[in-house]
Design a protein around this motif. Structure first.
Motif, PDB file in Angstrom:
ATOM      1  N   ARG A   2      10.667   1.615   1.843  1.00  0.00           N
ATOM      2  CA  ARG A   2      10.168   1.348   3.362  1.00  0.00           C
ATOM      3  C   ARG A   2      10.223   2.349   4.583  1.00  0.00           C
ATOM      4  NH1 ARG A   2      10.830  -4.320   5.041  1.00  0.00           N
ATOM      5  NH2 ARG A   2      11.772  -4.644   3.955  1.00  0.00           N
ATOM      6  N   PRO A   3       8.879   2.242   5.222  1.00  0.00           N
ATOM      7  CA  PRO A   3       8.704   3.130   5.786  1.00  0.00           C
ATOM      8  C   PRO A   3       9.777   2.553   7.696  1.00  0.00           C
ATOM      9  CG  PRO A   3       6.708   3.053   5.336  1.00  0.00           C
ATOM     10  CD  PRO A   3       7.541   2.203   5.064  1.00  0.00           C
ATOM     11  N   VAL A   4      10.594   3.144   7.992  1.00  0.00           N
ATOM     12  CA  VAL A   4      11.278   3.031   9.034  1.00  0.00           C
ATOM     13  C   VAL A   4      10.977   3.081  10.452  1.00  0.00           C
ATOM     14  CG1 VAL A   4      13.292   1.600   9.964  1.00  0.00           C
ATOM     15  CG2 VAL A   4      13.122   1.569   7.487  1.00  0.00           C
ATOM     16  N   ARG A  35      11.812   7.537   8.710  1.00  0.00           N
ATOM     17  CA  ARG A  35      12.375   8.000   7.509  1.00  0.00           C
ATOM     18  C   ARG A  35      11.457   6.665   6.602  1.00  0.00           C
ATOM     19  NH1 ARG A  35      16.563   5.068  10.117  1.00  0.00           N
ATOM     20  NH2 ARG A  35      17.082   3.465   8.169  1.00  0.00           N
ATOM     21  N   ILE A  36      11.520   7.663   5.353  1.00  0.00           N
ATOM     22  CA  ILE A  36      11.223   6.085   3.918  1.00  0.00           C
ATOM     23  C   ILE A  36      12.110   5.730   3.492  1.00  0.00           C
ATOM     24  CG2 ILE A  36       9.423   5.912   2.336  1.00  0.00           C
ATOM     25  CD1 ILE A  36       8.156   7.295   5.129  1.00  0.00           C
ATOM     26  N   ASP A  37      12.675   4.477   3.912  1.00  0.00           N
ATOM     27  CA  ASP A  37      13.454   3.868   2.701  1.00  0.00           C
ATOM     28  C   ASP A  37      13.352   4.346   1.375  1.00  0.00           C
ATOM     29  OD1 ASP A  37      15.290   4.233   5.172  1.00  0.00           O
ATOM     30  OD2 ASP A  37      16.325   2.379   5.257  1.00  0.00           O
ATOM     31  N   SER A  89      -2.219   9.419  10.056  1.00  0.00           N
ATOM     32  CA  SER A  89      -2.291  10.196   8.548  1.00  0.00           C
ATOM     33  C   SER A  89      -2.149   9.654   7.028  1.00  0.00           C
ATOM     34  CB  SER A  89      -0.867  11.301   8.440  1.00  0.00           C
ATOM     35  OG  SER A  89       0.456  10.717   8.268  1.00  0.00           O
ATOM     36  N   CYS A  90      -1.471   8.024   7.718  1.00  0.00           N
ATOM     37  CA  CYS A  90      -1.081   7.841   6.368  1.00  0.00           C
ATOM     38  C   CYS A  90      -1.978   7.307   5.017  1.00  0.00           C
ATOM     39  CB  CYS A  90      -0.454   6.119   5.800  1.00  0.00           C
ATOM     40  SG  CYS A  90      -0.397   5.034   5.100  1.00  0.00           S
ATOM     41  N   PRO A  91      -1.987   7.876   3.755  1.00  0.00           N
ATOM     42  CA  PRO A  91      -3.366   8.310   3.008  1.00  0.00           C
ATOM     43  C   PRO A  91      -3.672   6.402   2.241  1.00  0.00           C
ATOM     44  CG  PRO A  91      -1.995  10.113   2.321  1.00  0.00           C
ATOM     45  CD  PRO A  91      -1.148   9.042   3.467  1.00  0.00           C
ATOM     46  N   ALA A  92      -2.196   6.002   2.105  1.00  0.00           N
ATOM     47  CA  ALA A  92      -2.544   4.615   1.778  1.00  0.00           C
ATOM     48  C   ALA A  92      -3.181   3.936   2.449  1.00  0.00           C
ATOM     49  CB  ALA A  92      -1.359   4.582   1.294  1.00  0.00           C
ATOM     50  N   ARG A  99       0.594  -1.070  -0.177  1.00  0.00           N
ATOM     51  CA  ARG A  99      -0.251  -0.133   0.238  1.00  0.00           C
ATOM     52  C   ARG A  99       0.720   1.276   0.164  1.00  0.00           C
ATOM     53  NH1 ARG A  99      -5.257   1.338   2.216  1.00  0.00           N
ATOM     54  NH2 ARG A  99      -6.492  -2.049   2.762  1.00  0.00           N
ATOM     55  N   CYS A 100       2.044   1.126   0.712  1.00  0.00           N
ATOM     56  CA  CYS A 100       2.836   2.414   0.712  1.00  0.00           C
ATOM     57  C   CYS A 100       2.592   2.786  -0.675  1.00  0.00           C
ATOM     58  CB  CYS A 100       4.314   2.183   2.098  1.00  0.00           C
ATOM     59  SG  CYS A 100       5.069   3.422   1.974  1.00  0.00           S
ATOM     60  N   THR A 101       3.104   4.319  -0.751  1.00  0.00           N
ATOM     61  CA  THR A 101       3.842   4.993  -1.762  1.00  0.00           C
ATOM     62  C   THR A 101       4.915   5.801  -1.547  1.00  0.00           C
ATOM     63  OG1 THR A 101       2.246   6.584  -1.694  1.00  0.00           O
ATOM     64  CG2 THR A 101       0.761   5.402  -2.557  1.00  0.00           C
ATOM     65  N   GLY A 102       5.436   5.861  -0.760  1.00  0.00           N
ATOM     66  CA  GLY A 102       6.601   6.412  -0.681  1.00  0.00           C
ATOM     67  C   GLY A 102       5.896   8.228  -0.077  1.00  0.00           C
ATOM     68  N   CYS A 103       4.877   8.974  -0.461  1.00  0.00           N
ATOM     69  CA  CYS A 103       4.646   9.859  -0.654  1.00  0.00           C
ATOM     70  C   CYS A 103       4.624  10.812   1.097  1.00  0.00           C
ATOM     71  CB  CYS A 103       2.998  10.051  -0.138  1.00  0.00           C
ATOM     72  SG  CYS A 103       2.205  10.031   1.332  1.00  0.00           S
ATOM     73  N   GLU A 104       5.668  10.637   2.264  1.00  0.00           N
ATOM     74  CA  GLU A 104       6.162  10.924   3.395  1.00  0.00           C
ATOM     75  C   GLU A 104       5.735  11.993   4.135  1.00  0.00           C
ATOM     76  OE1 GLU A 104      10.163  11.749   3.520  1.00  0.00           O
ATOM     77  OE2 GLU A 104       9.919  10.427   1.461  1.00  0.00           O
ATOM     78  N   ALA A 105       3.560  11.076   4.064  1.00  0.00           N
ATOM     79  CA  ALA A 105       2.946  12.173   5.322  1.00  0.00           C
ATOM     80  C   ALA A 105       3.343  11.394   6.313  1.00  0.00           C
ATOM     81  CB  ALA A 105       1.394  11.500   4.571  1.00  0.00           C
ATOM     82  N   CYS A 106       3.829  10.606   6.367  1.00  0.00           N
ATOM     83  CA  CYS A 106       3.685  10.486   7.471  1.00  0.00           C
ATOM     84  C   CYS A 106       5.254  11.322   8.455  1.00  0.00           C
ATOM     85  CB  CYS A 106       4.046   8.469   7.321  1.00  0.00           C
ATOM     86  SG  CYS A 106       5.009   8.015   6.747  1.00  0.00           S
ATOM     87  N   VAL A 107       5.950  10.848   7.635  1.00  0.00           N
ATOM     88  CA  VAL A 107       7.057  11.996   8.084  1.00  0.00           C
ATOM     89  C   VAL A 107       6.623  13.078   8.507  1.00  0.00           C
ATOM     90  CG1 VAL A 107       9.633  12.609   7.344  1.00  0.00           C
ATOM     91  CG2 VAL A 107       9.347  10.998   6.312  1.00  0.00           C
TER      92      VAL A 107
HETATM   93  S1  SF4 Z   1       1.903   8.294   4.094  1.00  0.00           S
HETATM   94 FE1  SF4 Z   1       1.400   6.050   4.281  1.00  0.00          FE
HETATM   95  S2  SF4 Z   1       1.907   5.726   2.796  1.00  0.00           S
HETATM   96 FE2  SF4 Z   1       2.959   7.919   2.504  1.00  0.00          FE
HETATM   97  S3  SF4 Z   1       5.358   7.034   2.814  1.00  0.00           S
HETATM   98 FE3  SF4 Z   1       4.286   7.024   4.428  1.00  0.00          FE
HETATM   99  S4  SF4 Z   1       3.539   4.980   4.986  1.00  0.00           S
HETATM  100 FE4  SF4 Z   1       4.018   5.111   3.155  1.00  0.00          FE
END
Ligand code: SF4
Ligand SMILES: Nc1nc2c(c(=O)[nH]1)N[C@H]1C(S)=C(S)[C@@H](COP(=O)(O)OP(=O)(O)OC[C@H]3O[C@@H](n4cnc5c(=O)[nH]c(N)nc54)[C@H](O)[C@@H]3O)O[C@H]1N2
Ligand code: SF4
Ligand code: SF4
Ligand code: SF4
Ligand code: SF4
Lengths: 729, 222, 439
Positions: free
Chosen positions: B59-61, B42-44, B175-178, B7-15
């Protein structure tokens, strides 16, 4: 979801529905009482108030966590300046409004960071009047009264001479604010406000109108599709509604038993959508139309187009007549791969083609129109898992994007939530227009590139400080996200509606913008009360609202098809460099209006991991040929100028294409953005998409040269390979 | 916590959500250039293969809240330890800044306050009062948003009911949109996270080190 | 050059060895003042760090340990010059040790004082360093005894205390002799330090016993200290740190660098204090042989460490191995092998080449080599963390460099002061056992 809903109601029920703010006068002494606790504000108790994110047109509903906070203010009484601590309601966090159909309780990085623009230290603290030469950005404070009277005098002068020479420029968000501007323009006899933005999605609108006779941006039911072929739309990144589509994408992938959606993505950049895709088809820039033409044709050839008969005859004929081999060659995709991808799409039980123009080319409308026809032949228009008609918008969005022509004629320029000096290329001559205009007025909250050229700045409240309603750019249901007033304004700013009314008053015109309630009420479904709407932060109605039938049911007049002839033109490019420049909307900085937020500056770029800077993405082969290494400074040169930026050797960059995120290169945008990086939009040629008049952002050829080693690229993670090479020798 | 990489798109909303929740100090470009951006999550991102057959891995770490956390035994002052709920917690007041824990965290998720953090007026208005501001010289890291856990537990206690599955949502999860991240109680066999942790795609990061991480990754389906 | 200093008349010995205490040349003053200024600069740099934060260093994520830890391990290593060497020599009753032991013990004490500061300098909140000391605080909380850093602190404090006593005990008889010094403040100092020593048989007996016992204990402590320092690394799970060989490897390296330091100090003393009759070629010859032995041992350990990593071919460890042997650190790695192995073995292994000069050259090489070794243990591992995305680089800042330089200056300064205040060779050890032989 059910849990979130329960939580949410509970929280809201404990919150006071009343407005905490005491409003703001023009007299600084009348600011919020100092050190006197607000009756409604119990220390340590959180209140959640709904509002809406205005950082992009998708209009996500948010909830703001409000608690007491403290700030230091300076107050001058009798010539003595003293520092005082002020207690006030402060927004601690923004989250998605779980009741909102667009955000569904989630937000993107920019949405999260909205609170940092509210509390940005570089906000304009009161009305300003230019004190030096225009463009030098030297201002002095001025009282609201004087500012309004001076501004209205100036506007009145232009109105009396040539009202059509007043250019009101704004952004792409369809909101009560844009509505007020339209009303103001009408009231004073000025032309309709212009949209200056690289995220106006004009091509998507136009194509829907041409192919489907839909008004607005179509909505894609990704969550219920099984196999998506997306073309040119970075729908998880900077496209129309990233939060909504990312939510749907998650569900598309993993929310269904036994079904995992498959995504094939065709785009000329390895965007985050391409990264998330199961298959990426790296298109040659501008070949989306050819690609979609080929897709349609192959589907027809393979008899995988069950509803081919529903296509207008001229369209069907055009698909059948196109030179398939040439089209395939134009895309740059290996024929075998392309055919396989189309076959997989056609054989799926739930195929969906999603097309857009994350990068606008001179044929983008052709491409998107083609995608609609492909969806039509697949039989998923208006169906679950297909493409759906946009709901009638409660707020008519502004769609005139031909700002360049208007600005060049303008005698008075009014800027609101638009930064044409930044988002328009040099070739659009905005600077000249701003120099030439008799009067430049801005409602900016932070001094940006364009506001720096204003004669008078009448700072508006931040979107989180005042009442606002936003109609989402893409929604299948009638929706409106609204925010009330629940925190005190920090500075001597005004709601834009007040400012506009006062300006009109000063011009002897009576004008009172519609309030949020007035906008929303006619569209309210019968079973929804205004109080509920206020408490829930808007409405997202499943039921057909009483006063607003969906436009979807209106079939396209049969006669319309032939006049809107179906063509799949090749994209045109300007200039003579060997490379194509492809500026893009990144998930963190979008079109640059969030560049002044440190959270987003230090949020690593998903592609390059760059922080506080944005590099040019160069493919490894080109880089090797030109001796460019990651971190080197390179010069991009087009017919209209050059920019210097650091290079990032992107292992997935399409050879010959130089992609660069928008967001750097602000001349003025506060301490966190001014003078950082370069703006790729600056050197674009003034090519346009002919059907919309919108700037074609991907149509400029550039030259690339290495300048030398540089220090501007700051990477959070420089390593982009998971395994380090460790030859056993 | 379960993170579904499909599901993770690497969008960095979580960061950004984590910054917004946890009063994490802001970097400056100068400090960032010295490798001092503080992210608790962080998103590796890794590239595999070559154009055009290139794959991107996001990969969110974040702190894996290891049951056998290597960071814990090495801390001389017990500033990082396992709380009764099984979280790896960081007691800022006790930390003297030896960096040992950070060196011994195989996931490199600990971040240090190189200077006293600064927020130009009025940015401090945004600070979350539930989370302390860490001074310079102190190590910090993801807490699984312990303040949110406590808040929900207190609410449940006050209402005399157990905490419902999914009721606690750390900021990044929220927060994670996905909806790639799911938080819950791995000790409860009926929780959603327990169910997902049994999925065929479930892996843990560097499990072979014996750290017993509590973050479960659901690998991308191919 | 006398073959046997023991055979010189005691009066002359006394004269020769006490003389440096009363004469300070301009060179001495110049060096002391210069070193003092550098120390002040180092303290100022530390002050800046305390005021602003550890951000003034070049440390970053994930290079959380840098020059300070390198210096720490280096100086603790140097400290093995003295106590360990002198204790071994004392316990084995090596006859030639007499002029060497005190010089060595002084190195130990000063190196420890300096080395022991680094863990504090390196703390994010140095002012709370005492939280590591094993005593319960107001809330009855003890430090975490599972942490090697607590063992470290305990071991170092023990070692400093032990070394101070170890240096001091053999000083007592000399202090008594100097009790009649002509400068009043010195007279007072020496008198006080002599603890009322009268030279009775009982006192001699007690002193002998104490020194023997102390030697045994200090030997154990010294080995344990450097083992514990090594465990700071090997108790962690960082690639290449997590190694069983580190304990003995560090001890060997420590003795190795300690001997190098001692040879340099001996040669300097000999030259500047005109001790050619006491520090004779045989001493240098013996020390050279010791250095040579340690060089071979060091090579053996270094090879064992690296060959097992290479053969095992574990990817994360190989990442570090690659960094060291052919990556960013290759130059320094091979330089280290050259100066720690090739140079000593050539200069000291070939008998014809062995001399005071070559011993000093080799020793300088060894000091540089051993400092590099520490650097190459600490940094390459940290810049190549397990998850590649966290990879970083490290460049020490001016603050770290200044403090490092200051510690070398501090060592020289302390040593020069010591050599002016106390006889650098134990005079009483040359005292004939029968009173008739005395003059
Ligand atoms: S907010 Fe969700 S989809 Fe976006 S990078 Fe973080 S874990 Fe991945
Ligand atoms: N160890 C120890 N513990 C004690 C006691 C003791 O003597 N020793 N005494 C006990 C007693 S008698 C008491 S009354 C309690 C007191 O305990 P607390 O109620 O915790 O009192 P303070 O420590 O004064 O902290 C109050 C907080 O309020 C903030 N504050 C100040 N003014 C305002 C304001 O206008 N608005 C808001 N929102 N915040 C404000 C301050 O900055 C501070 O952070 O402690 C009890 N606990
Ligand atoms: S998608 Fe647009 S409206 Fe939604 S949170 Fe992000 S920036 Fe705001
Ligand atoms: S991930 Fe690192 S910091 Fe977190 S518990 Fe494990 S070892 Fe400790
Ligand atoms: S940095 Fe702080 S938490 Fe980490 S080991 Fe040192 S004292 Fe403990
Ligand atoms: S759980 Fe909380 S602290 Fe941890 S990464 Fe997520 S938001 Fe940050």
């Amino acid at each position: 979801m059910s849990m979130e809903r329960r939580n949410f109601f509970k929280i809201l029920s404990t919150a006071s529905a009343g407005v905490v703010a005491t409003g703001c006068g023009t007299d600084s002494d009348k600011l919020i009482p100092l050190l006197v606790p607000e009756q409604d504000l119990i220390p340590g108790v959180e209140y959640w108030h709904p509002s809406v994110c205005t950082s992009c047109p998708s209009g996500c509903g948010v909830v703001a966590r409000v608690m007491d906070g403290e700030r230091i203010i300076e107050r001058t009484t009798a010539g003595k300046t003293e520092k005082l601590r002020q207690r006030l309601a402060a927004i601690k966090k923004l989250e998605g409004n779980p009741l909102d159909h667009v955000s569904g309780g989630r937000l993107c990085a920019r949405g999260q960071a909205g609170v940092q623009s509210l509390y940005n230290p570089d906000r304009i603290r009161g009305p300003l009047k230019r004190s030096g030469v225009r463009g030098e950005a030297t201002f002095q404070p001025i009282s609201w009264k004087d500012a309004i009277s001076e501004a209205s005098d100036q506007l009145l002068k232009v109105k009396n001479e040539a009202a059509d020479r007043i250019a009101i420029v704004t952004g792409p968000v369809a909101s009560s604010r844009s509505n007020a501007l339209r009303g103001f323009a009408k009231a004073i006899g000025a032309p309709e406000p212009l949209v200056c933005s690289v995220a106006s999605h004009a091509a998507e609108r136009k194509a829907a109108e041409i192919a489907l006779n839909w008004q607005g941006i179509p909505f894609y039911d990704i969550a219920n599709a099984r196999h998506i072929l997306s073309v040119g739309a970075d729908f998880l990144g900077g496209w129309v509604s990233p939060v909504n589509y990312a939510r749907q994408f998650g569900a598309f992938r993993q929310a269904r038993m036994e079904v995992r959606g498959y995504l094939a993505h065709a785009e000329s950049r390895l965007s985050i959508t391409a990264s998330a895709a199961d298959q990426w088809l790296p298109l040659k820039p501008g070949s989306e139309a050819q690609f979609l033409g080929a897709v349609g044709r192959i589907l027809l050839d393979l008899n995988l187009a069950p509803k081919a008969a529903s296509l207008p005859p001229n369209v069907l004929a055009a698909f059948k007549a196109l030179d398939l081999a040439a089209f395939i060659a134009a895309t740059g995709i290996e024929e075998r791969k392309l055919r396989l991808a189309v076959e997989q799409l056609g054989k799926s039980e739930g195929p969906l083609v999603l097309a857009g123009a994350s990068t606008v080319h001179t044929n983008s409308v052709d491409a998107i129109v083609a995608s609609h026809y492909v969806n039509m032949m697949l039989g998923n228009v208006g169906n679950p898992g297909g493409i759906q008609a946009p709901a009638k918008s409660p707020i008519e969005p502004l769609t005139n994007t031909k700002f360049a022509a208007a600005l060049s004629q303008a005698r008075a320029i009014v800027l609101d939530e638009a930064n044409p000096l930044y988002t328009a290329p040099k070739a659009a001559h905005v600077r000249e227009a701003l120099t030439k205009a008799g009067f430049v007025l801005s409602f900016a909250t932070t001094l940006d590139d364009s506001a720096a050229w204003a004669d008078i700045i009448l700072p508006a409240h931040h979107a989180l400080e005042g009442e606002i309603a936003v109609a989402p750019a893409a929604a299948a249901r009638v929706s409106l996200a609204i925010g009330g007033t629940f925190v005190q304004p920090l500075y001597e700013t005004q709601p834009i509606s007040n400012t506009l009314a006062e300006l009109a008053g000063g011009m002897n015109v009576t004008f009172q913008p519609a309030t949020v309630k007035e906008i929303a009420e006619p569209l309210l479904p019968k079973d929804l009360t205004w109080e509920t709407v206020v408490r829930e932060g808007g409405f997202h109605t499943d039921a057909t609202p009483a006063a607003a039938p969906l436009t979807k049911s209106k079939p396209a007049p049969k006669a319309a098809a032939p006049t809107n002839a179906f063509a799949l033109n090749a994209a045109k490019f300007e200039g003579d460099g060997p490379f194509l420049l492809q500026p893009y909307l990144s998930p963190q900085l979008h079109e640059g209006a969030s560049s002044n937020l440190p959270w987003l500056q230090e949020c690593p770029d998903p592609a390059s991991s760059a922080v506080w800077s944005l590099p040019v993405e160069i493919d490894p082969v080109t880089a090797q040929k030109l001796g460019i290494a990651t971190g080197d400074n390179v010069k991009l040169e087009s017919a209209s100028g050059s920019i210097t930026a650091p290079a990032y050797i992107h292992p997935g960059a399409v050879p010959g294409v130089l992609s660069m995120a928008i967001g750097g290169g602000h001349t003025h945008f506060g301490r966190f953005a001014s003078g950082r990086g370069a703006n790729p939009l600056e050197i674009l040629a003034l090519a346009t998409e002919p059907a919309t008049g919108d700037l074609a952002t991907g149509a400029t050829r550039v030259r690339l040269t290495r300048v030398g080693p540089g220090k501007d690229l700051i990477q959070y993670s420089s390593e982009d390979k998971e395994e380090r090479p460790h030859a056993h020798r | 916590m379960v993170i579904d990489l499909d599901r993770c798109t690497g969008c960095e909303a979580c960061v950004v959500a984590c910054h917004s929740e946890n009063n994490i100090g802001m970097s400056t470009p100068e400090e960032a250039a010295r490798g001092r951006v503080n992210h608790w999550i962080r998103i590796d991102r890794y590239y595999e293969g070559q154009f055009p057959d290139i794959k991107v891995k996001y990969r969110p770490v974040l702190c894996q809240h290891c049951d056998e956390a290597p960071c814990e035994p090495v801390c001389p002052v017990n500033a990082t330890y396992h709380n009764p709920e099984g979280l790896n917690v960081q007691v800022y007041n006790r930390c003297v800044g030896t960096f040992y824990c950070a060196n011994n965290c195989p996931y490199t998720v600990r971040s240090f306050n190189w200077f006293d953090p600064k927020w130009p007026e009025p940015m401090q208005l945004q600070h979350n009062p539930d989370v302390s501001i860490r001074p310079g010289g102190v190590m910090e890291k993801c807490t699984f948003c312990i303040q949110r856990i406590k808040r929900v537990e207190d609410q449940a206690d006050a209402a005399g009911r157990p905490v419902a599955d999914g009721e606690v949502q750390p900021a990044c999860v929220q927060s994670c949109p996905a909806e790639a991240m799911i938080f819950g109680d791995l000790n409860d066999p009926d929780s959603k996270v327990s169910r997902l942790a049994g999925d065929g795609r479930a892996t843990k990061l560097m499990e072979e080190l014996g750290t017993k991480p509590k973050v479960v990754y659901l690998e991308k389906a191919r | 050059m006398a073959e046997h200093p023991e055979l010189l008349p005691y009066g002359i010995i006394r004269e020769d060895l006490f003389r440096p205490l009363s004469r300070a040349g301009s060179k001495w003053w110049f060096t002391v003042v210069a070193c003092f200024l550098l120390v002040v600069a180092g303290l100022a740099a530390w002050g800046v760090q305390l005021r602003d934060g550890l951000g003034v260093t070049g440390l970053n994520r994930p290079v959380f340990w840098g020059l300070y830890i390198v210096d720490f391990v280096f100086w603790i290593g140097i400290s093995h010059a003295g106590t360990l060497i002198s204790a071994i020599l004392r316990l084995t009753d090596a006859a030639w040790r007499k002029p060497v032991t005190r010089a060595a013990e002084a190195i130990t004490l000063f190196a420890l004082m300096i080395g022991g500061l680094f863990p504090i300098i390196h703390l994010g909140r140095a002012w709370f360093f005492y939280w590591l000391i094993p005593y319960p605080n107001a809330r009855l909380m003890w430090p975490n005894f599972r942490s090697p850093l607590v063992w470290d602190l305990t071991a170092i404090v023990t070692y400093v205390t032990g070394s101070a006593i170890y240096l001091y005990l053999p000083l007592i008889p000399d202090m008594a002799q100097l009790g009649a010094h002509n400068k009043p403040w010195r007279r007072k100092l020496y008198k006080a330090l002599s603890l009322g020593w009268t030279g009775s048989d009982r006192e001699w007996h007690a002193l002998e016993m104490a020194m023997k016992l102390n030697a045994v204990i200090i030997l154990a402590v010294a080995i344990s200290v450097h083992t514990v320092v090594a465990w700071d690394f090997s108790m962690s799970i960082a690639p290449t740190w997590h190694s069983t060989i580190f304990g003995p490897y560090f001890v060997v390296g420590a003795i190795f660098s300690g001997i190098g330091a001692l040879i340099i100090v001996m040669a300097t003393l000999r030259r500047t204090l005109h001790l050619e009759n006491y520090l004779i070629k045989r001493h240098f010859d013996n020390m050279s042989k010791l250095l040579l032995t340690m060089s071979l041992l060091w090579f053996y350990f270094t090879m064992s460490e690296h060959i097992t990593i290479w053969y095992g071919n574990e990817p994360k460890e190989m990442g570090v191995f690659g960094q060291r042997t052919r990556g960013d650190y290759a130059f320094w790695f091979w330089l280290m092998v050259f100066v720690n192995f090739v140079v000593p073995v050539t200069l000291l292994g070939i008998k014809k080449l062995r001399s005071v000069k070559t011993a000093v050259i080799a020793s300088f090489g060894v000091l540089i080599g051993m400092w590099l070794e520490r650097y190459l243990i600490v940094i390459p591992t940290l810049v190549t963390p397990r998850l590649a995305s966290a990879t970083s680089v490290y460049t020490p800042s001016w603050v770290e460099l200044m403090i490092t330089v200051a510690t070398f200056a501090a060592m020289i300064m302390l040593y020069l002061l010591f050599a002016r205040l106390f006889p650098i060779i134990a005079v009483w050890e040359y005292k004939p056992h029968s009173p008739e032989e005395e003059d």
